[in-house]
Scaffold this motif. Structure first.
Motif, PDB file in Angstrom:
ATOM      1  N   MET A 100      32.036 -18.102 -13.091  1.00  0.00           N
ATOM      2  CA  MET A 100      31.545 -17.170 -14.109  1.00  0.00           C
ATOM      3  C   MET A 100      30.951 -17.927 -15.294  1.00  0.00           C
ATOM      4  SD  MET A 100      31.619 -14.228 -12.895  1.00  0.00           S
ATOM      5  CE  MET A 100      30.995 -13.488 -14.365  1.00  0.00           C
ATOM      6  N   MET A 101      31.555 -19.035 -15.687  1.00  0.00           N
ATOM      7  CA  MET A 101      31.007 -19.837 -16.776  1.00  0.00           C
ATOM      8  C   MET A 101      29.645 -20.412 -16.380  1.00  0.00           C
ATOM      9  SD  MET A 101      33.001 -19.430 -19.256  1.00  0.00           S
ATOM     10  CE  MET A 101      32.450 -20.647 -20.406  1.00  0.00           C
ATOM     11  N   PHE A 102      29.510 -20.818 -15.125  1.00  0.00           N
ATOM     12  CA  PHE A 102      28.225 -21.322 -14.641  1.00  0.00           C
ATOM     13  C   PHE A 102      27.185 -20.213 -14.671  1.00  0.00           C
ATOM     14  CE2 PHE A 102      25.309 -22.096 -11.038  1.00  0.00           C
ATOM     15  CZ  PHE A 102      24.693 -23.235 -11.519  1.00  0.00           C
ATOM     16  N   TYR A 103      27.547 -19.015 -14.190  1.00  0.00           N
ATOM     17  CA  TYR A 103      26.618 -17.880 -14.222  1.00  0.00           C
ATOM     18  C   TYR A 103      26.189 -17.580 -15.653  1.00  0.00           C
ATOM     19  CZ  TYR A 103      27.980 -16.624  -9.397  1.00  0.00           C
ATOM     20  OH  TYR A 103      28.208 -16.607  -8.057  1.00  0.00           O
ATOM     21  N   ALA A 104      27.160 -17.566 -16.576  1.00  0.00           N
ATOM     22  CA  ALA A 104      26.853 -17.275 -17.977  1.00  0.00           C
ATOM     23  C   ALA A 104      25.922 -18.333 -18.556  1.00  0.00           C
ATOM     24  CB  ALA A 104      28.139 -17.186 -18.796  1.00  0.00           C
ATOM     25  N   SER A 105      26.151 -19.593 -18.210  1.00  0.00           N
ATOM     26  CA  SER A 105      25.293 -20.655 -18.750  1.00  0.00           C
ATOM     27  C   SER A 105      23.852 -20.505 -18.265  1.00  0.00           C
ATOM     28  CB  SER A 105      25.843 -22.037 -18.393  1.00  0.00           C
ATOM     29  OG  SER A 105      25.719 -22.289 -17.010  1.00  0.00           O
ATOM     30  N   LYS A 106      23.675 -20.031 -17.035  1.00  0.00           N
ATOM     31  CA  LYS A 106      22.319 -19.806 -16.527  1.00  0.00           C
ATOM     32  C   LYS A 106      21.618 -18.710 -17.331  1.00  0.00           C
ATOM     33  CE  LYS A 106      20.928 -20.901 -12.673  1.00  0.00           C
ATOM     34  NZ  LYS A 106      20.056 -21.851 -12.047  1.00  0.00           N
ATOM     35  N   VAL A 107      22.338 -17.640 -17.640  1.00  0.00           N
ATOM     36  CA  VAL A 107      21.752 -16.536 -18.418  1.00  0.00           C
ATOM     37  C   VAL A 107      21.473 -16.992 -19.840  1.00  0.00           C
ATOM     38  CG1 VAL A 107      22.182 -14.223 -19.356  1.00  0.00           C
ATOM     39  CG2 VAL A 107      22.819 -14.743 -17.001  1.00  0.00           C
ATOM     40  N   ILE A 108      22.437 -17.663 -20.466  1.00  0.00           N
ATOM     41  CA  ILE A 108      22.298 -18.109 -21.849  1.00  0.00           C
ATOM     42  C   ILE A 108      21.127 -19.080 -21.990  1.00  0.00           C
ATOM     43  CG2 ILE A 108      23.405 -19.480 -23.669  1.00  0.00           C
ATOM     44  CD1 ILE A 108      26.078 -18.213 -22.661  1.00  0.00           C
ATOM     45  N   SER A 109      20.936 -19.948 -21.001  1.00  0.00           N
ATOM     46  CA  SER A 109      19.849 -20.938 -21.093  1.00  0.00           C
ATOM     47  C   SER A 109      18.475 -20.282 -21.123  1.00  0.00           C
ATOM     48  CB  SER A 109      19.924 -21.932 -19.934  1.00  0.00           C
ATOM     49  OG  SER A 109      19.573 -21.305 -18.716  1.00  0.00           O
ATOM     50  N   LYS A 110      18.386 -19.047 -20.673  1.00  0.00           N
ATOM     51  CA  LYS A 110      17.108 -18.335 -20.677  1.00  0.00           C
ATOM     52  C   LYS A 110      16.895 -17.496 -21.943  1.00  0.00           C
ATOM     53  CE  LYS A 110      16.770 -18.049 -15.640  1.00  0.00           C
ATOM     54  NZ  LYS A 110      16.671 -19.421 -15.482  1.00  0.00           N
ATOM     55  N   LEU A 111      17.919 -17.395 -22.792  1.00  0.00           N
ATOM     56  CA  LEU A 111      17.787 -16.622 -24.022  1.00  0.00           C
ATOM     57  C   LEU A 111      16.944 -17.392 -25.025  1.00  0.00           C
ATOM     58  CD1 LEU A 111      21.411 -15.270 -24.470  1.00  0.00           C
ATOM     59  CD2 LEU A 111      19.447 -14.066 -23.540  1.00  0.00           C
ATOM     60  N   LYS A 112      16.154 -16.682 -25.793  1.00  0.00           N
ATOM     61  CA  LYS A 112      15.254 -17.316 -26.757  1.00  0.00           C
ATOM     62  C   LYS A 112      15.936 -17.668 -28.064  1.00  0.00           C
ATOM     63  CE  LYS A 112      11.247 -15.069 -24.830  1.00  0.00           C
ATOM     64  NZ  LYS A 112      10.313 -14.005 -24.909  1.00  0.00           N
ATOM     65  N   ASP A 113      16.914 -16.869 -28.486  1.00  0.00           N
ATOM     66  CA  ASP A 113      17.512 -17.036 -29.808  1.00  0.00           C
ATOM     67  C   ASP A 113      18.976 -17.443 -29.661  1.00  0.00           C
ATOM     68  OD1 ASP A 113      17.789 -17.055 -32.505  1.00  0.00           O
ATOM     69  OD2 ASP A 113      17.479 -14.912 -32.795  1.00  0.00           O
ATOM     70  N   LEU A 114      19.218 -18.701 -29.311  1.00  0.00           N
ATOM     71  CA  LEU A 114      20.574 -19.158 -29.013  1.00  0.00           C
ATOM     72  C   LEU A 114      21.517 -19.159 -30.203  1.00  0.00           C
ATOM     73  CD1 LEU A 114      19.943 -22.048 -26.480  1.00  0.00           C
ATOM     74  CD2 LEU A 114      20.810 -19.772 -26.027  1.00  0.00           C
ATOM     75  N   GLU A 115      21.028 -19.351 -31.403  1.00  0.00           N
ATOM     76  CA  GLU A 115      21.935 -19.405 -32.552  1.00  0.00           C
ATOM     77  C   GLU A 115      22.595 -18.056 -32.837  1.00  0.00           C
ATOM     78  OE1 GLU A 115      17.711 -19.116 -33.944  1.00  0.00           O
ATOM     79  OE2 GLU A 115      18.748 -20.729 -32.943  1.00  0.00           O
ATOM     80  N   LYS A 116      22.068 -16.968 -32.316  1.00  0.00           N
ATOM     81  CA  LYS A 116      22.671 -15.656 -32.509  1.00  0.00           C
ATOM     82  C   LYS A 116      23.566 -15.252 -31.348  1.00  0.00           C
ATOM     83  CE  LYS A 116      19.070 -13.733 -35.441  1.00  0.00           C
ATOM     84  NZ  LYS A 116      18.100 -12.663 -35.596  1.00  0.00           N
ATOM     85  N   THR A 117      23.771 -16.150 -30.388  1.00  0.00           N
ATOM     86  CA  THR A 117      24.545 -15.832 -29.192  1.00  0.00           C
ATOM     87  C   THR A 117      26.040 -15.868 -29.495  1.00  0.00           C
ATOM     88  OG1 THR A 117      22.820 -16.740 -27.802  1.00  0.00           O
ATOM     89  CG2 THR A 117      24.975 -16.483 -26.801  1.00  0.00           C
TER      90      THR A 117
END
Length: 135
Positions: A112-129
């Motif tokens: 699940m952490m790996f899946y989440a990292s794949k989704v997060i890596s595609k987000l444009k605004d990481l500082e608001k994550t």
């Protein structure tokens, strides 16, 4: 909730349901992968997805969801393609990965952490994550 009509399922999915419960009775068992995805991963039943998210995450009030592609393609030849059961985004931009597990999996949390990292890596605004993992 209105459970999906059996006519919405393919012949092979109906046959799998009959085989799984060892009878000619066909029912929509939400712990079966294709049934879970039909109920919680389609626009037609988005109210079920919204209620599921709101019931598991305290203080959130999801009003609507947009279903995203559940396949996260690999970005290099050494990576693996990942497929989640449901990937949704709400009206505030929060992303939700929803997985149904009906058996114990030794590395479920790590997966699940790996899946989440794949989704997060595609987000444009990481500082608001703001990441929350419910297992």
């Amino acid at each position: 909730y209105i459970i999906p009509n059996l006519f919405d399922f393919s012949e092979s999915e109906i046959a799998m349901s009959k085989q799984r419960n060892r009878s000619n009775i066909v029912f929509a068992d939400p712990t079966v992968d294709f049934v879970f995805k039909k109920i919680f991963g389609t626009k037609e039943y988005s109210s079920a997805t919204i209620d599921l998210i709101n019931s598991f995450i305290e203080g959130i009030n999801v009003q609507s969801v947009e279903f995203l592609n559940t396949v996260q393609d690999k970005e290099s030849k050494n990576e693996r393609t990942t497929i989640v059961d449901v990937l949704a985004k709400d009206d505030k931009g929060n992303h939700f990965i929803i997985e149904m597990q009906n058996a114990g999996h030794y590395y479920f949390r790590e997966r699940m952490m790996f899946y989440a990292s794949k989704v997060i890596s595609k987000l444009k605004d990481l500082e608001k994550t703001d990441i929350k993992c419910l297992t």
